[in-house]
Design a protein around this motif. Structure first.
Motif, PDB file in Angstrom:
ATOM      1  N   PHE A 195     -29.513  20.658-100.474  1.00  0.00           N
ATOM      2  CA  PHE A 195     -30.935  20.740-100.831  1.00  0.00           C
ATOM      3  C   PHE A 195     -30.858  21.083-102.256  1.00  0.00           C
ATOM      4  O   PHE A 195     -30.458  22.197-102.607  1.00  0.00           O
ATOM      5  N   GLU A 196     -31.322  20.046-103.171  1.00  0.00           N
ATOM      6  CA  GLU A 196     -31.455  20.332-104.799  1.00  0.00           C
ATOM      7  C   GLU A 196     -32.503  20.714-104.984  1.00  0.00           C
ATOM      8  O   GLU A 196     -33.573  20.279-104.884  1.00  0.00           O
ATOM      9  N   TYR A 197     -32.566  21.889-105.936  1.00  0.00           N
ATOM     10  CA  TYR A 197     -33.562  22.182-106.928  1.00  0.00           C
ATOM     11  C   TYR A 197     -33.320  22.076-108.281  1.00  0.00           C
ATOM     12  O   TYR A 197     -32.175  21.932-108.593  1.00  0.00           O
ATOM     13  N   GLY A 198     -34.466  22.540-109.201  1.00  0.00           N
ATOM     14  CA  GLY A 198     -34.223  22.337-110.634  1.00  0.00           C
ATOM     15  C   GLY A 198     -35.589  22.229-111.073  1.00  0.00           C
ATOM     16  O   GLY A 198     -36.573  21.359-110.841  1.00  0.00           O
ATOM     17  N   ARG A 199     -35.738  22.822-112.324  1.00  0.00           N
ATOM     18  CA  ARG A 199     -37.122  22.751-112.982  1.00  0.00           C
ATOM     19  C   ARG A 199     -37.140  21.518-113.704  1.00  0.00           C
ATOM     20  O   ARG A 199     -37.994  20.849-114.136  1.00  0.00           O
ATOM     21  N   TYR A 200     -36.055  20.914-114.289  1.00  0.00           N
ATOM     22  CA  TYR A 200     -36.070  19.592-114.882  1.00  0.00           C
ATOM     23  C   TYR A 200     -34.832  18.600-114.149  1.00  0.00           C
ATOM     24  O   TYR A 200     -34.204  19.293-113.646  1.00  0.00           O
ATOM     25  N   MET A 201     -35.054  17.364-114.436  1.00  0.00           N
ATOM     26  CA  MET A 201     -34.389  16.527-113.784  1.00  0.00           C
ATOM     27  C   MET A 201     -32.636  16.764-114.214  1.00  0.00           C
ATOM     28  O   MET A 201     -31.852  16.510-113.142  1.00  0.00           O
ATOM     29  N   GLU A 202     -32.480  17.062-115.497  1.00  0.00           N
ATOM     30  CA  GLU A 202     -31.147  17.026-115.814  1.00  0.00           C
ATOM     31  C   GLU A 202     -30.502  18.559-115.164  1.00  0.00           C
ATOM     32  O   GLU A 202     -29.371  18.482-115.249  1.00  0.00           O
ATOM     33  N   SER A 203     -31.112  19.316-114.630  1.00  0.00           N
ATOM     34  CA  SER A 203     -30.411  20.661-114.003  1.00  0.00           C
ATOM     35  C   SER A 203     -30.648  20.635-112.427  1.00  0.00           C
ATOM     36  O   SER A 203     -31.516  20.002-112.039  1.00  0.00           O
ATOM     37  N   VAL A 204     -29.438  21.105-112.104  1.00  0.00           N
ATOM     38  CA  VAL A 204     -29.341  21.081-110.615  1.00  0.00           C
ATOM     39  C   VAL A 204     -28.941  22.273-110.060  1.00  0.00           C
ATOM     40  O   VAL A 204     -27.932  22.999-110.392  1.00  0.00           O
ATOM     41  N   THR A 205     -29.490  22.835-109.182  1.00  0.00           N
ATOM     42  CA  THR A 205     -29.327  24.037-108.410  1.00  0.00           C
ATOM     43  C   THR A 205     -29.483  23.739-106.974  1.00  0.00           C
ATOM     44  O   THR A 205     -30.630  23.243-106.656  1.00  0.00           O
ATOM     45  N   GLY A 206     -28.534  24.211-106.068  1.00  0.00           N
ATOM     46  CA  GLY A 206     -28.849  23.605-104.724  1.00  0.00           C
ATOM     47  C   GLY A 206     -27.857  24.433-103.896  1.00  0.00           C
ATOM     48  O   GLY A 206     -27.070  25.109-104.185  1.00  0.00           O
ATOM     49  N   ILE A 207     -27.922  24.126-102.616  1.00  0.00           N
ATOM     50  CA  ILE A 207     -27.198  24.742-101.374  1.00  0.00           C
ATOM     51  C   ILE A 207     -26.854  23.422-100.481  1.00  0.00           C
ATOM     52  O   ILE A 207     -27.439  22.479-100.416  1.00  0.00           O
ATOM     53  N   GLU A 208     -25.594  23.372-100.076  1.00  0.00           N
ATOM     54  CA  GLU A 208     -25.088  22.506 -99.144  1.00  0.00           C
ATOM     55  C   GLU A 208     -24.658  23.163 -97.644  1.00  0.00           C
ATOM     56  O   GLU A 208     -23.887  24.287 -97.882  1.00  0.00           O
ATOM     57  N   VAL A 209     -25.158  22.664 -96.696  1.00  0.00           N
ATOM     58  CA  VAL A 209     -24.668  23.217 -95.483  1.00  0.00           C
ATOM     59  C   VAL A 209     -24.171  21.921 -94.418  1.00  0.00           C
ATOM     60  O   VAL A 209     -24.551  20.896 -94.619  1.00  0.00           O
ATOM     61  N   GLY A 210     -23.412  22.207 -93.602  1.00  0.00           N
ATOM     62  CA  GLY A 210     -22.683  21.410 -92.875  1.00  0.00           C
ATOM     63  C   GLY A 210     -21.401  21.964 -92.042  1.00  0.00           C
ATOM     64  O   GLY A 210     -21.357  22.886 -91.782  1.00  0.00           O
ATOM     65  N   MET A 211     -20.822  20.827 -91.360  1.00  0.00           N
ATOM     66  CA  MET A 211     -19.760  21.119 -90.553  1.00  0.00           C
ATOM     67  C   MET A 211     -18.426  20.279 -91.019  1.00  0.00           C
ATOM     68  O   MET A 211     -18.432  19.378 -91.480  1.00  0.00           O
ATOM     69  N   LEU A 212     -17.258  21.040 -90.885  1.00  0.00           N
ATOM     70  CA  LEU A 212     -15.860  20.495 -91.154  1.00  0.00           C
ATOM     71  C   LEU A 212     -15.082  20.509 -90.160  1.00  0.00           C
ATOM     72  O   LEU A 212     -14.976  21.936 -89.613  1.00  0.00           O
ATOM     73  N   VAL A 213     -14.128  19.615 -90.043  1.00  0.00           N
ATOM     74  CA  VAL A 213     -13.016  19.741 -89.253  1.00  0.00           C
ATOM     75  C   VAL A 213     -11.808  19.187 -90.005  1.00  0.00           C
ATOM     76  O   VAL A 213     -11.828  18.368 -90.900  1.00  0.00           O
ATOM     77  N   GLU A 214     -10.639  19.786 -89.605  1.00  0.00           N
ATOM     78  CA  GLU A 214      -9.333  19.441 -90.360  1.00  0.00           C
ATOM     79  C   GLU A 214      -8.066  19.914 -89.386  1.00  0.00           C
ATOM     80  O   GLU A 214      -8.255  20.739 -88.470  1.00  0.00           O
ATOM     81  N   ALA A 215      -7.176  19.182 -89.638  1.00  0.00           N
ATOM     82  CA  ALA A 215      -5.959  19.444 -88.658  1.00  0.00           C
ATOM     83  C   ALA A 215      -4.676  19.369 -89.982  1.00  0.00           C
ATOM     84  O   ALA A 215      -4.671  18.602 -90.796  1.00  0.00           O
ATOM     85  N   PHE A 216      -3.544  19.860 -89.367  1.00  0.00           N
ATOM     86  CA  PHE A 216      -2.101  20.109 -90.178  1.00  0.00           C
ATOM     87  C   PHE A 216      -0.988  19.830 -89.231  1.00  0.00           C
ATOM     88  O   PHE A 216      -1.263  19.986 -88.024  1.00  0.00           O
ATOM     89  N   ALA A 217      -0.050  19.091 -89.902  1.00  0.00           N
ATOM     90  CA  ALA A 217       1.325  18.945 -89.127  1.00  0.00           C
ATOM     91  C   ALA A 217       2.009  20.220 -89.435  1.00  0.00           C
ATOM     92  O   ALA A 217       1.993  20.854 -90.342  1.00  0.00           O
ATOM     93  N   GLY A 218       3.036  20.596 -88.444  1.00  0.00           N
ATOM     94  CA  GLY A 218       3.840  21.568 -88.764  1.00  0.00           C
ATOM     95  C   GLY A 218       3.358  22.848 -87.981  1.00  0.00           C
ATOM     96  O   GLY A 218       2.341  23.110 -87.758  1.00  0.00           O
ATOM     97  N   ASP A 219       4.199  23.882 -88.309  1.00  0.00           N
ATOM     98  CA  ASP A 219       3.867  25.366 -87.938  1.00  0.00           C
ATOM     99  C   ASP A 219       2.983  25.897 -88.725  1.00  0.00           C
ATOM    100  O   ASP A 219       3.099  26.203 -89.750  1.00  0.00           O
ATOM    101  N   MET A 220       1.755  26.481 -87.946  1.00  0.00           N
ATOM    102  CA  MET A 220       0.629  27.413 -88.550  1.00  0.00           C
ATOM    103  C   MET A 220       0.436  28.526 -88.244  1.00  0.00           C
ATOM    104  O   MET A 220      -0.723  28.951 -87.890  1.00  0.00           O
ATOM    105  N   THR A 221       1.445  29.183 -87.773  1.00  0.00           N
ATOM    106  CA  THR A 221       1.469  30.780 -87.288  1.00  0.00           C
ATOM    107  C   THR A 221       0.867  31.426 -88.647  1.00  0.00           C
ATOM    108  O   THR A 221       1.517  31.841 -89.366  1.00  0.00           O
ATOM    109  N   LEU A 222      -0.165  32.166 -88.306  1.00  0.00           N
ATOM    110  CA  LEU A 222      -0.839  33.048 -89.221  1.00  0.00           C
ATOM    111  C   LEU A 222      -0.673  34.492 -88.526  1.00  0.00           C
ATOM    112  O   LEU A 222      -0.302  35.478 -89.287  1.00  0.00           O
ATOM    113  N   MET A 223      -0.759  34.644 -87.169  1.00  0.00           N
ATOM    114  CA  MET A 223      -0.624  35.953 -86.489  1.00  0.00           C
ATOM    115  C   MET A 223       0.332  35.558 -85.294  1.00  0.00           C
ATOM    116  O   MET A 223      -0.262  34.836 -84.349  1.00  0.00           O
ATOM    117  N   PRO A 224       1.585  36.392 -85.368  1.00  0.00           N
ATOM    118  CA  PRO A 224       2.466  35.863 -84.281  1.00  0.00           C
ATOM    119  C   PRO A 224       2.078  36.212 -82.847  1.00  0.00           C
ATOM    120  O   PRO A 224       2.528  35.498 -82.008  1.00  0.00           O
TER     121      PRO A 224
END
Length: 245
Positions: A195-224
């Protein structure tokens, strides 16, 4: 003449709406895996035609284990994260597409975009260090007395080794861990709305909301001593600012 003026004004307004071909933004990321402040991002958008845009983005975030909790040593006043053995920082280069559902007028209003993006995830695992008291003590009448010199070692936290929290006197901070990184390779996919706001066309202020998923290979131990996983799901909110031309 009046009809011609109205037509020219309408054409000019439409031209103003389509007057930018590039947009550069930067901002702060908040997500459900990152605590109070998740990280930061930069983004470059290019107009493809009509209401379609393509973009390149780079996000840098910290991913935390959901079981993390900070504990304070009341003798020293310092604090540490109980049970944490590794930090996880992630760099996410992304390529994506945006579609404009509602376009912002030249000097006011809100622009609503839908977006999808994907790319590699470069995970940086950094040891989480604590300062541990290895001095010799004797116990007399329920109290501990130091025998010999005070010995404080900086060691990677292992809750199976550092079993007595009384001797954890603090943590030296993230930069100590970043001096000994290891790397993991993965991939990410996200979808959201901006959602972009801005007083003028050349200025951009906004927020982005959504969902993200990611996966890694290898050991990912953060807390044993907690359940660890290689795939992460989060909801996010990004506050951004920038310019377009």
């Amino acid at each position: 003449m009046y009809g011609l003026s109205v037509g020219l004004a309408s054409a000019q307004s439409a031209e103003e709406e389509e007057s930018y071909s590039r947009e550069f933004t930067y901002g702060l990321n908040f997500n459900s895996n990152g605590g109070l402040l998740g990280g930061a991002m930069i983004k470059q958008v290019y107009h493809m035609g009509g209401k379609w845009y393509q973009f390149w983005a780079l996000e840098g975030v910290e991913v935390k284990h959901p079981k993390e909790s900070r504990v304070q040593n009341y003798n020293t006043g310092a604090s540490y994260i109980n049970g944490k053995s590794n930090y996880l920082f992630v760099l996410r280069p992304q390529y994506g597409r945006e579609y404009t559902f509602f376009r912002k007028a030249a000097e006011s209003g809100v622009q609503v975009n839908g977006l999808v993006a994907a790319g590699p995830s470069i995970g940086i695992m950094a040891p989480y260090f604590i300062e541990y008291d290895r001095s010799n003590y004797i116990e007399q009448q329920g109290a501990l007395y130091l025998v010999g010199p005070l010995i404080i070692n900086t060691e990677q936290y292992d809750p199976n080794v550092h079993t007595n929290n009384f001797f954890i006197v603090g943590a030296p901070g993230v930069f100590k861990g970043l001096s000994e990184p290891s790397f993991r390779v993965g991939a990410n996919l996200k979808a959201g709305l901006s959602f972009e706001y801005g007083r003028y066309m050349e200025s951009v202020t906004g927020i982005e909301v959504g969902m993200l998923v990611e996966a890694f290979a290898g050991d990912m131990t953060l807390m044993p001593n907690a359940s660890n996983r290689n795939a992460f799901f989060s909801v996010y909110l990004t506050l951004y600012y920038g310019r377009r031309r």
